[in-house]
Every structure is written in C-alpha cells, then in structure tokens.
Design an enzyme around this catalytic site. Structure first.
Site, PDB file in Angstrom:
ATOM      1  N   HIS A   1      -1.739 -12.170   1.034  1.00  0.00           N
ATOM      2  CA  HIS A   1      -2.562 -11.151   0.369  1.00  0.00           C
ATOM      3  C   HIS A   1      -3.288 -11.686  -0.874  1.00  0.00           C
ATOM      4  CE1 HIS A   1      -2.650  -6.506  -0.450  1.00  0.00           C
ATOM      5  NE2 HIS A   1      -3.835  -7.049  -0.543  1.00  0.00           N
TER       6      HIS A   1
ATOM      7  N   TYR B   1       0.841  -1.200   0.000  1.00  0.00           N
ATOM      8  CA  TYR B   1       0.000   0.000   0.000  1.00  0.00           C
ATOM      9  C   TYR B   1       0.878   1.253   0.000  1.00  0.00           C
ATOM     10  CZ  TYR B   1      -4.007  -2.965   1.352  1.00  0.00           C
ATOM     11  OH  TYR B   1      -4.991  -3.917   1.402  1.00  0.00           O
TER      12      TYR B   1
ATOM     13  N   PRO C   1     -13.945  -2.165  -1.993  1.00  0.00           N
ATOM     14  CA  PRO C   1     -13.123  -1.167  -2.691  1.00  0.00           C
ATOM     15  C   PRO C   1     -13.959  -0.004  -3.202  1.00  0.00           C
ATOM     16  CG  PRO C   1     -13.457  -3.088  -4.055  1.00  0.00           C
ATOM     17  CD  PRO C   1     -14.037  -3.418  -2.719  1.00  0.00           C
TER      18      PRO C   1
END
Length: 323
Positions: free
Chosen positions: A128, A59, A208
């Site tokens: 992830h 990120y 999202p």
C-alpha cells in the site's frame, strides 16, 4: 453496452475495463453505509459488469471494508471476481503515518485479509505504501513465497517510485501500479507510465475525493479549469465527471481506473463514461484545457490521508464489526 474486459499487466490478470474502489463505503468521505446498503451498491456494480473490486486492510474502522467485501463474496461467484486488497500502512497518527514492510508483517496481514474476506486467495495484493526501513526486495520476496503457496495470484505496488518499481519487479513480476492519476494530477506521465509499459505493468489510477485542490482558494482558482472541461462535456453530450473519466480511460487499455461511490446513480454515471468516445486530438484538447502549471494546490498528501482516516475510523451505528 456490455462492460469490456482488458488485461492488467502482462502476467495474465484480466479485469473489467472499469474497476470499483470500495473505500468510501465504510466511511472515508462520509458516514459509513449499512452492510445492506453497501452490498446493494456492490451487487449493482457486479450486475453491470464490474468485476474488479479494490479494498485494503486499513479502510474503515476495525477492517470494516474487507469484512463488507467478505459478506458480498458469499453472494457472488468467487471465480468471476478480481479482488484487490493492500497492506503496509501500520499506523496512522495525527503527526505521522507509519509504514511496515517486514516479511513477517506482510504474511500476517495477508492471512488476516484472507480470513476477513473469506477467500482462499487474493487476486491482486498491493504493497500500500513503501517504507524506508525494510528493503523492498525483502517485502516482495515474502509475497513471492505467498504466490507460490497460492495465497496471492498477482503482486501490485501503490504510490511507488521508479527505483522501487524496478527493484521489486526484479524479485517477482509486478502486475499493477496504483497511483493518483487524473486530469488534475499527471506527474506519473513523465517517468512512471513509460516505465510500467516497458516492464508490462498495468496502471490503476485512483482520484481521492478529499483533495487540497478542491478546497479554499484552490477551489476558486481551479473552478476556471473545471468550467473549460464542463463546456467540452456539453459538446460531447456527457457529464463533466464522465468526460474526466473518459479522458483517463483513453490513456490506454492498460489503464484501469477504480472510481468509487456510495450512490447507484453515480455508479451508473461512471459506467456511462465507457461510452464516451474521444479522438486522439480531443484527448489532447482536454489535456490542454487543464494545464498542469495552472492547477492550484498539491496532490493528496499524508496529512490529508490522516484527516480522511480519522473520519473513516470514527465508528457509527452502521460500522461493521468482525465477529
């Protein structure tokens, strides 16, 4: 109202009823906040009872998100924070996302995250994305060693299928599964939620903001469904966003969403969703207002992921650099 606490999975992890997704603070949906602004929002979340913070090593440009959380943790009591981070996305290119799950890579990523976060251990460490070149047993086997070494407390999976979850869980108990899940995206209800409940795995939904369902023609079609939810929200005396989040919260105490925001006003609105009480019939009514066969567009896909990461990894004057 005080922020309730719940058990995430049956391995002993306890978290705030609502978590906080940190990704947007370092620029995925918008320009990155400055370090000071980011810490201000995170501290406000903590002061309002949120103790479950979610980040990842990819990120922001140059690991900016983990570095920001590391700065925050210098100012908060570590023992009161449940810190989740992730590894496994090796490279994001215009045409593909490369996933890596080798034991060596898992260990080097964990060591890197510990250093950037400035902590001795990670509460919840997720794979992830699941790769196809390394058996999940090998990846989880290495994470299990790191649990034994005290570097990780609990292991999680993100965007995994049922077979992967079962195989991973056989090597070491999985504490949480992070998946896209909302009124608009409910595919995990058929197989994955029942499987998680069978195995004692908590569910961490994310939603999202960059989504094919909210662009172009899809947006026009889905506006009809949104209007239905908006009318219901008015009836409950809350915002549409609060009702949508309350719907997720009412899926069970083992479901802990992690909405993120860069604005304190939105943070307060998200927290307010905990006060929205729904009966079983009302939850069903909201579900029926958004029939899945009427939702236009697909869930978030890897192409969209690349678009968002391209934006996230465009450095700005506010981007955090590691020293």
């Amino acid at each position: 109202m005080e922020m309730p606490r719940v058990k995430l999975g049956n391995q002993g992890l306890e978290v705030s009823r609502l978590g906080y997704g940190c990704m947007g603070l370092t620029g995925t949906y918008n320009n990155p906040l400055s370090v000071e602004e980011g810490i201000k929002v995170l501290k406000e979340a903590f002061n309002k009872g949120i103790t479950f913070f979610d980040t990842a090593d990819v990120y922001g440009a140059d690991h900016a998100n983990e570095i920001l959380i590391g700065k925050l943790l210098k100012e908060l009591p570590r023992e009161k924070i449940q810190l989740a981070t992730k590894f496994g996305i090796f490279k994001i290119e215009p045409t593909k996302v490369t996933v890596k799950g080798t034991p060596e890579y898992a260990r080097s990523c964990c060591e890197g995250s510990l250093k950037r976060l400035g902590v001795d251990y990670i509460d919840l460490y997720y794979v992830h994305r699941i790769g196809t070149t390394v058996p999940i047993e090998d990846t989880i086997g290495e994470l299990k060693k790191m649990v034994e070494e005290g570097k990780i407390k609990y292991i999680g999976l993100s965007e995994a299928n049922a077979d992967t979850i079962r195989r991973a869980h056989a090597v070491h108990p999985i504490t949480a599964l992070q998946m896209e899940y909302s009124l608009w995206t409910r595919e995990i209800e058929d197989e994955l939620i029942p499987l998680c409940r069978e195995l004692g795995i908590g569910i961490v939904p994310y939603g999202p903001q960059l989504n094919p369902r909210f662009t172009g023609e899809n947006l026009t079609k889905n506006k009809i469904l949104y209007d239905r939810v908006e009318a219901m929200a008015e009836k409950h005396g809350c915002s549409t966003a609060q009702l949508a989040l309350a719907w997720v919260l009412h899926q069970g105490n083992d479901v802990v969403p992690i909405p993120g925001t860069t604005k304190i006003k939105n943070l307060e609105e998200n927290i307010g969703s905990i006060n929205v009480k729904l009966t079983k019939e009302e939850v069903e009514e909201i579900s029926n207002a958004v029939p899945l066969d009427e939702v236009a567009g697909s869930k978030i896909n890897e192409a969209l992921l690349r678009v968002s990461w391209k934006f996230a990894n465009t450095p700005s004057k506010n981007t955090i650099r590691s020293s």
